[in-house]
Write an enzyme that holds these catalytic residues in place. Structure first.
Site, short mmCIF file in Angstrom:
data_model
loop_
_atom_site.label_atom_id
_atom_site.label_comp_id
_atom_site.label_asym_id
_atom_site.label_seq_id
_atom_site.Cartn_x
_atom_site.Cartn_y
_atom_site.Cartn_z
N ARG A 152 -17.65 -15.83 -39.74
CA ARG A 152 -19.03 -16.14 -40.08
C ARG A 152 -19.79 -16.34 -38.77
NH1 ARG A 152 -15.84 -19.52 -43.49
NH2 ARG A 152 -16.05 -19.02 -45.70
N LYS A 176 -16.23 -23.45 -43.11
CA LYS A 176 -16.99 -24.29 -44.03
C LYS A 176 -16.17 -25.52 -44.42
CE LYS A 176 -20.03 -20.94 -46.28
NZ LYS A 176 -20.43 -20.34 -47.58
N HIS A 246 -23.49 -11.00 -40.97
CA HIS A 246 -22.57 -11.12 -42.10
C HIS A 246 -22.11 -9.76 -42.60
CE1 HIS A 246 -20.91 -14.53 -44.18
NE2 HIS A 246 -21.02 -13.93 -45.35
N ARG A 249 -18.70 -9.15 -41.43
CA ARG A 249 -17.68 -9.87 -42.19
C ARG A 249 -17.37 -9.13 -43.49
NH1 ARG A 249 -15.34 -15.00 -43.01
NH2 ARG A 249 -15.56 -15.89 -45.10
N HIS A 272 -11.61 -18.26 -47.59
CA HIS A 272 -12.16 -18.56 -48.92
C HIS A 272 -11.26 -19.54 -49.65
CE1 HIS A 272 -14.60 -14.55 -49.23
NE2 HIS A 272 -15.24 -15.48 -48.55
N TYR A 281 -15.10 -8.13 -52.96
CA TYR A 281 -14.81 -7.01 -52.09
C TYR A 281 -13.93 -5.96 -52.77
CZ TYR A 281 -16.75 -10.17 -48.68
OH TYR A 281 -17.59 -11.02 -48.02
#
Length: 300
Positions: A152, A176, A246, A249, A272, A281
């Site tokens: 990110r 995150k 992004h 990514r 994730h 994806y």
């Protein structure tokens, strides 16, 4: 009665900076609306008030995804007020907003990404002015890491020296929710980062430079997401399209799956928590495979 917005903001310790800013803005908008509409205290908020607010947002033509995020912010806020004793009950527990359709990101094809990186490599080997050379080597390292490690943009900008293990070919990323993960660094990205650190970064250092930050902007300060977007804006694809950080990514994940990578492995690489976040994806990859089938099979 104080709405305790600052206290709520301080409580979001596990959220990213982007989420904190968005949630606090959403809550302030809700409080302003509530006070204008005759709801001066948090204790006046009930389920009917919340439903009226969602209806108001619909009349303002907000996208469904935006309304869903605002509803999530209000739920988190009211839960905070209940937890801290401001409220005796949590009206936000039953608040539901329709989720917008997931937007499939537009990603460059592998050939387009490689061509862009090849042009960046050539540019990094040109010129004689020291600062321009330093910035070209920085830009190449940024692009190679975005595409080669799937970071990110905030993770890239936050990289520090102690998180770069060039000999082992890996980066330790603070993602995150302050969650750490280690990601492999491909040879192209490893070499570009090593060249920048050895031959480029020193040309950007000033008296204001943080000692431990890897990527610097032209003023010698820590590279920001806005600086990163400018780097990509200067390097469009062959058809003139410019990419968002992004997008790399998205391309990283999609091209891994196109190459046969396991979905769980891609989930770990992206950091994730929920596999559903990674599954978007698979839709992109299936679309790509369908296009190949349509173009190449004689009975398509």
């Amino acid at each position: 009665m104080n709405w305790e917005i600052e206290g709520f903001a301080a409580s979001l310790t596990s959220a990213s900076e982007h989420t904190r800013i968005a949630y606090c803005g959403d809550v302030r908008q809700f409080v302003e609306w509530a006070e204008r509409g005759g709801c001066p205290r948090p204790t006046d908020v009930d389920h009917q008030v919340l439903r009226r607010y969602l209806a108001y947002l619909n009349t303002r033509a907000f996208a469904r995804r935006s309304i869903a995020r605002k509803a999530a912010a209000i739920r988190a806020y009211l839960h905070y007020l209940r937890r801290t004793g401001v409220l005796h009950s949590d009206a936000g527990r039953a608040l539901r907003a329709p989720k917008g359709d997931a937007r499939l990101p537009r990603v460059p094809r592998a050939s387009e990404a490689i061509a862009l990186l090849d042009r960046a490599v050539a540019h990094s080997e040109e010129g004689t002015e020291p600062t321009a050379i330093a910035m070209a080597r920085r830009d190449l390292a940024v692009l190679e890491i975005l595409y080669g490690a799937g970071l990110r943009v905030n993770e890239l900008c936050g990289l520090t020296f102690d998180r770069c293990e060039l000999e082992r070919g890996s980066l330790t990323v603070l993602g995150k929710g302050s969650k750490q993960r280690r990601v492999p660094l491909g040879e192209h990205a490893r070499r570009a980062l090593a060249d920048y650190l050895e031959l480029g970064r020193e040309g950007l250092v000033t008296d204001e430079t943080p000692a431990d930050v890897v990527f610097l902007n032209s003023r010698g300060r820590a590279l920001t997401p806005r600086d990163t977007r400018r780097i990509l804006a200067k390097r469009p694809l062959a058809d003139g399209r410019t990419l968002h950080p992004h997008s790399f990514r998205h391309a990283y994940a999609t091209h891994l799956l196109d190459g046969g990578a396991d979905l769980r492995a891609v989930q770990e690489l992206l950091g994730h928590t929920d596999l559903a976040s990674t599954q978007i994806y698979t839709h992109l990859s299936k679309d790509r495979l369908k296009a190949v089938y349509d173009e190449t099979h004689p009975r398509a």
